[in-house]
Design a protein around this motif. Structure first.
Motif, short mmCIF file in Angstrom:
data_model
loop_
_atom_site.label_atom_id
_atom_site.label_comp_id
_atom_site.label_asym_id
_atom_site.label_seq_id
_atom_site.Cartn_x
_atom_site.Cartn_y
_atom_site.Cartn_z
N THR A 270 10.15 -18.06 -44.73
CA THR A 270 10.80 -19.50 -44.41
C THR A 270 10.61 -20.55 -45.64
OG1 THR A 270 10.49 -19.36 -42.05
CG2 THR A 270 10.80 -21.57 -42.84
N MET B 25 6.22 -29.25 -33.22
CA MET B 25 6.96 -29.06 -34.36
C MET B 25 7.93 -30.24 -34.49
SD MET B 25 9.06 -25.89 -35.94
CE MET B 25 7.34 -24.75 -36.03
N SER C 278 4.25 -25.63 -28.94
CA SER C 278 5.73 -25.06 -29.73
C SER C 278 6.51 -26.30 -30.21
CB SER C 278 6.31 -24.11 -28.94
OG SER C 278 7.17 -24.56 -27.95
N VAL D 12 5.11 -19.24 -36.29
CA VAL D 12 3.95 -20.19 -36.08
C VAL D 12 3.31 -20.11 -34.97
CG1 VAL D 12 2.91 -22.65 -36.24
CG2 VAL D 12 4.87 -22.10 -37.84
N SER E 162 3.30 -12.33 -39.04
CA SER E 162 3.84 -13.68 -38.64
C SER E 162 3.71 -14.40 -39.96
CB SER E 162 2.86 -14.29 -37.71
OG SER E 162 2.72 -13.89 -36.63
N ILE F 188 6.47 -16.89 -42.19
CA ILE F 188 6.25 -18.04 -42.55
C ILE F 188 6.55 -18.20 -44.17
CG2 ILE F 188 4.68 -19.92 -42.94
CD1 ILE F 188 3.23 -18.88 -40.49
N GLU G 84 10.95 -19.86 -37.65
CA GLU G 84 9.72 -20.49 -38.26
C GLU G 84 8.76 -21.06 -36.95
OE1 GLU G 84 12.81 -23.74 -38.24
OE2 GLU G 84 12.72 -21.59 -38.65
N GLN G 85 9.46 -21.28 -36.03
CA GLN G 85 8.66 -21.85 -34.87
C GLN G 85 7.91 -20.82 -34.26
OE1 GLN G 85 10.98 -23.46 -31.77
NE2 GLN G 85 9.31 -24.54 -30.72
N LEU H 86 1.37 -16.76 -35.14
CA LEU H 86 0.13 -16.74 -36.03
C LEU H 86 -1.08 -17.39 -35.41
CD1 LEU H 86 -1.15 -16.23 -38.53
CD2 LEU H 86 -0.22 -18.20 -39.47
N GLY H 87 -0.50 -18.57 -34.44
CA GLY H 87 -1.60 -19.34 -33.88
C GLY H 87 -2.43 -18.47 -32.82
#
Length: 245
Positions: free
Chosen positions: A47, A206, A203, A11, A40, A44, A7-8, A14-15
């Motif tokens: 998840t 989170m 990162s 994200v 991505s 997400i 999941e990290q 996607l960013g």
């Protein structure tokens, strides 16, 4: 698809896609980049709907019931506090080497003693705390780290607040000054390095968005990778600079 199962990383990718799109939407965008954004999002969604994630979340709340009372600012405070604390008081070897390499780059690019001394300050501070951990003299570190594991930076007393914020402020200002000094003298090379370092730093934010922070050392993995990539690029620039001179 395998990578965004984390999941990290989903994200992060996607960013990066959103950032790439915002910077290039007025020009022609490589259609292959849309695959990064789509995968991505799929990662997400996977998840979010995974039943094991929800069950683990409930179990982890048992040790940190106050997590439900945190707002977005509290969570950001926890995230920022963890990464700044890691860079300053619990410095790992990759961060220590990176800070030293940055100071060397400042010297080679500027040949200015004052700028070099300022650029050495983050390395000196981090090295000092690193030596304290080796000698088991943890009093100052405990003052700096009070409650960060669970609540982020929450000053316990005025004296501790002044001491901690002063050290953090000196470190951050000197570090940003170092990056600016390098950027001012070598703009074209620095954007990839700064992007990598920013992703590694971001990162770890989170940490504030999960109740399982004590067992989340794995969250730092992208921070470490970012440091190592930045070190390699900086070393490449140092070698090229030495060859040219």
């Amino acid at each position: 698809m395998f990578a965004v199962n984390n999941e990290q990383l989903a994200v992060i990718l996607l960013g990066l896609f959103v950032l790439y799109y915002l910077l290039n939407y007025k020009t022609k965008i490589n259609k292959k980049c849309y695959l990064i954004g789509i995968t991505s999002v799929i990662g997400i969604i996977n998840t979010v709907i995974c039943p094991g994630i929800h069950k683990r979340y409930i179990l982890e709340l048992r040790w940190f019931p106050d997590y439900l009372q945190l707002n977005i600012l509290n969570k950001l405070n926890i995230g920022f506090s963890h990464i700044i604390n890691r860079c300053v008081t619990w410095c790992d070897l990759t961060t220590l080497i990176l800070l030293g390499i940055i100071a060397i780059c400042v010297y080679l690019l500027t040949k200015n003693k004052k700028q070099t001394i300022i650029s050495l300050i983050p390395f000196i501070i981090a090295s000092g705390f690193w030596i304290l951990t080796l000698t088991d003299n943890l009093t100052l570190i405990q003052i700096m780290n009070a409650n960060i594991v669970r609540y982020g930076y929450v000053p316990i007393s005025i004296k501790r607040m002044i001491l901690s914020l002063t050290i953090y402020a000196i470190f951050i200002i000197a570090f940003l000054y170092s990056l600016y000094s390098i950027y001012k003298n070598q703009k074209s090379v620095l954007w990839p390095i700064y992007s990598i370092m920013f992703v590694g730093f971001a990162s770890t934010i989170m940490f504030g968005f999960t109740p399982s922070t004590p067992s989340m050392e794995r969250i730092y993995i992208f921070f470490y990778y970012g440091n190592m990539l930045a070190i390699l690029i900086f070393i490449k620039q140092i070698i090229e600079k030495r060859i040219k001179t």
